[in-house]
Design an enzyme around this catalytic site. Structure first.
Site, mmCIF file in Angstrom:
data_model
loop_
_atom_site.group_PDB
_atom_site.id
_atom_site.type_symbol
_atom_site.label_atom_id
_atom_site.label_comp_id
_atom_site.label_asym_id
_atom_site.label_seq_id
_atom_site.Cartn_x
_atom_site.Cartn_y
_atom_site.Cartn_z
ATOM 1 N N ASN A 177 0.876 -1.179 0.000
ATOM 2 C CA ASN A 177 0.000 0.000 0.000
ATOM 3 C C ASN A 177 0.910 1.226 0.000
ATOM 4 O O ASN A 177 1.484 1.563 1.025
ATOM 5 C CB ASN A 177 -0.894 -0.037 1.247
ATOM 6 C CG ASN A 177 -1.735 1.222 1.377
ATOM 7 O OD1 ASN A 177 -1.823 2.031 0.462
ATOM 8 N ND2 ASN A 177 -2.358 1.392 2.541
ATOM 9 N N LYS A 223 0.132 4.252 -0.345
ATOM 10 C CA LYS A 223 -0.536 5.436 0.231
ATOM 11 C C LYS A 223 -0.323 6.656 -0.667
ATOM 12 O O LYS A 223 -0.224 6.522 -1.879
ATOM 13 C CB LYS A 223 -0.063 5.669 1.669
ATOM 14 C CG LYS A 223 -0.112 4.382 2.508
ATOM 15 C CD LYS A 223 -0.083 4.636 3.972
ATOM 16 C CE LYS A 223 0.000 3.308 4.703
ATOM 17 N NZ LYS A 223 -0.221 3.406 6.114
ATOM 18 N N HIS A 262 -9.726 0.720 4.359
ATOM 19 C CA HIS A 262 -8.485 0.871 5.132
ATOM 20 C C HIS A 262 -8.773 1.749 6.353
ATOM 21 O O HIS A 262 -9.592 2.673 6.282
ATOM 22 C CB HIS A 262 -7.403 1.506 4.243
ATOM 23 C CG HIS A 262 -6.051 1.484 4.879
ATOM 24 N ND1 HIS A 262 -5.669 2.403 5.831
ATOM 25 C CD2 HIS A 262 -4.997 0.647 4.718
ATOM 26 C CE1 HIS A 262 -4.431 2.135 6.224
ATOM 27 N NE2 HIS A 262 -4.000 1.064 5.563
ATOM 28 N N GLU A 272 -7.256 4.127 7.610
ATOM 29 C CA GLU A 272 -7.054 5.571 7.385
ATOM 30 C C GLU A 272 -8.280 6.174 6.694
ATOM 31 O O GLU A 272 -8.619 7.329 6.926
ATOM 32 C CB GLU A 272 -5.770 5.806 6.578
ATOM 33 C CG GLU A 272 -4.533 5.578 7.449
ATOM 34 C CD GLU A 272 -3.286 5.144 6.706
ATOM 35 O OE1 GLU A 272 -3.224 5.286 5.466
ATOM 36 O OE2 GLU A 272 -2.355 4.648 7.376
ATOM 37 N N GLU A 322 -5.875 -5.700 10.109
ATOM 38 C CA GLU A 322 -4.885 -4.663 10.384
ATOM 39 C C GLU A 322 -5.230 -3.957 11.695
ATOM 40 O O GLU A 322 -6.072 -3.034 11.712
ATOM 41 C CB GLU A 322 -4.890 -3.620 9.262
ATOM 42 C CG GLU A 322 -4.513 -4.172 7.913
ATOM 43 C CD GLU A 322 -3.856 -3.097 7.052
ATOM 44 O OE1 GLU A 322 -2.722 -3.312 6.630
ATOM 45 O OE2 GLU A 322 -4.460 -2.038 6.837
ATOM 46 N N GLY A 361 1.746 1.743 10.807
ATOM 47 C CA GLY A 361 2.670 2.875 10.724
ATOM 48 C C GLY A 361 3.301 3.252 12.052
ATOM 49 O O GLY A 361 3.877 4.335 12.188
ATOM 50 N N SER A 363 2.874 -2.672 10.380
ATOM 51 C CA SER A 363 4.319 -2.668 10.648
ATOM 52 C C SER A 363 5.005 -3.997 10.289
ATOM 53 O O SER A 363 5.868 -4.474 11.034
ATOM 54 C CB SER A 363 4.597 -2.267 12.096
ATOM 55 O OG SER A 363 4.117 -0.957 12.339
HETATM 56 C C1 PEP Z 1 -1.083 -0.192 5.882
HETATM 57 O O1 PEP Z 1 -1.082 0.973 5.554
HETATM 58 O O2 PEP Z 1 -1.967 -0.946 5.471
HETATM 59 C C2 PEP Z 1 -0.028 -0.664 6.758
HETATM 60 C C3 PEP Z 1 -0.108 -1.866 7.245
HETATM 61 O O3 PEP Z 1 1.001 0.218 7.025
HETATM 62 P P1 PEP Z 1 2.385 -0.150 7.756
HETATM 63 O O4 PEP Z 1 2.921 -1.400 7.128
HETATM 64 O O5 PEP Z 1 3.276 1.033 7.492
HETATM 65 O O6 PEP Z 1 2.088 -0.340 9.195
#
Ligand code: PEP
Length: 246
Positions: free
Chosen positions: A9, A11, A93, A95, A165, A171, A211
């Site tokens: 992703n 972003k 997601h 976000e 997630e 993040g 992460s």
């Molecule tokens: C994501 O944005 O779906 C995500 C898992 O980000 P990160 O790997 O940076 O935690």
């Protein structure tokens, strides 16, 4: 047997030229036994599709609108994504839920529209830290999925990818332990079995995201109910090569 999936992703990062160059460099290095997808900003989809041609990597988007077309200024439809060469679509997601107030009902509408157009949806669910501390993680994730997948046929469910997630892990550098991730992914598989039967539940891919790095990917992806990862930060680094191979 479920094929593993490594989804990056990206972003809101990279210009179309930067995305094209990065994708062209990374795609051949990810070749292995897993499906690999780069979910890129809308404006980079066409360029990245050309850049990864012949590598086996697919391209996805990070959001879409649930209506077919019309007066929705600034939105992008499923058929526009398909026309640009996207194969996958991230839906719901955290976000988008947090900053753009997406609800499970909106997730459901987007999911149904994406499937209608043959996009492979990656539906994201997960709890906040407060919800984990309150001990309601599994109940919450079950409810997000029950609402998000409402009215899906078993055939459509089998084509859908679920990404667990935990919001507190996205993040932040705080990855869920493989036990924590497997506990929730196992509970998701149980729910899918209740909704669609064992056969279908066994076909649905469940990803972990939050992460994921080159160092923790193989342990996470070795869990029985984890079929790969949705990766944010590390998908824009060479680490993604290691993650895709894990
Ligand atoms: C994501 O944005 O779906 C995500 C898992 O980000 P990160 O790997 O940076 O935690």
């Amino acid at each position: 047997m479920r094929k593993k999936l490594a989804a990056g992703n990206w972003k809101m990062n990279l210009t179309p030229n930067e995305a094209r160059d990065f994708a062209a460099k990374l795609a051949p290095k990810t070749k292995g036994d897993s499906d690999v997808v780069f979910c890129v900003p809308f404006v980079s989809i066409s360029d990245v599709v050309k850049a990864v041609e012949g590598s086996g990597v697919s391209v996805g988007a990070q959001n879409m609108h649930f209506e077919e077309k019309g007066a929705f200024t600034g939105e992008i439809s499923a058929s526009q994504l398909v026309g640009a060469g996207a194969k996958y679509i991230i839906i719901g997601h955290s976000e988008r839920r947090q900053y753009f107030l997406e609800t499970d009902e909106i997730v459901n509408k987007k999911l149904i529209k994406a499937l209608e157009h043959g996009l492979i949806p990656i539906v994201c669910v997960g709890e906040t830290l407060k919800e984990r501390e309150d001990g309601i993680t599994i109940e919450l994730v079950r409810m997000q999925l029950k609402r998000g997948l409402l009215r899906l046929t078993p055939e459509d469910a089998a084509k859908t990818v679920i990404a667990y997630e935990p919001v507190w892990a996205i993040g932040t550098g705080k990855t869920a332990t493989s036990e924590q991730a497997e506990e929730v992914c196992g509970a998701i598989r149980t729910l899918l079995e209740e909704l669609y039967g064992k056969n279908t539940a066994e076909q649905i891919r469940i990803l972990y995201g939050g992460s994921v790095t080159a160092d923790n990917a193989s342990e996470l992806f070795a869990q029985k109910n984890i079929d790969g990862g949705l990766v944010g930060g590390a998908s824009l680094k060479d680490d993604f090569e290691v993650i895709a191979k894990a």
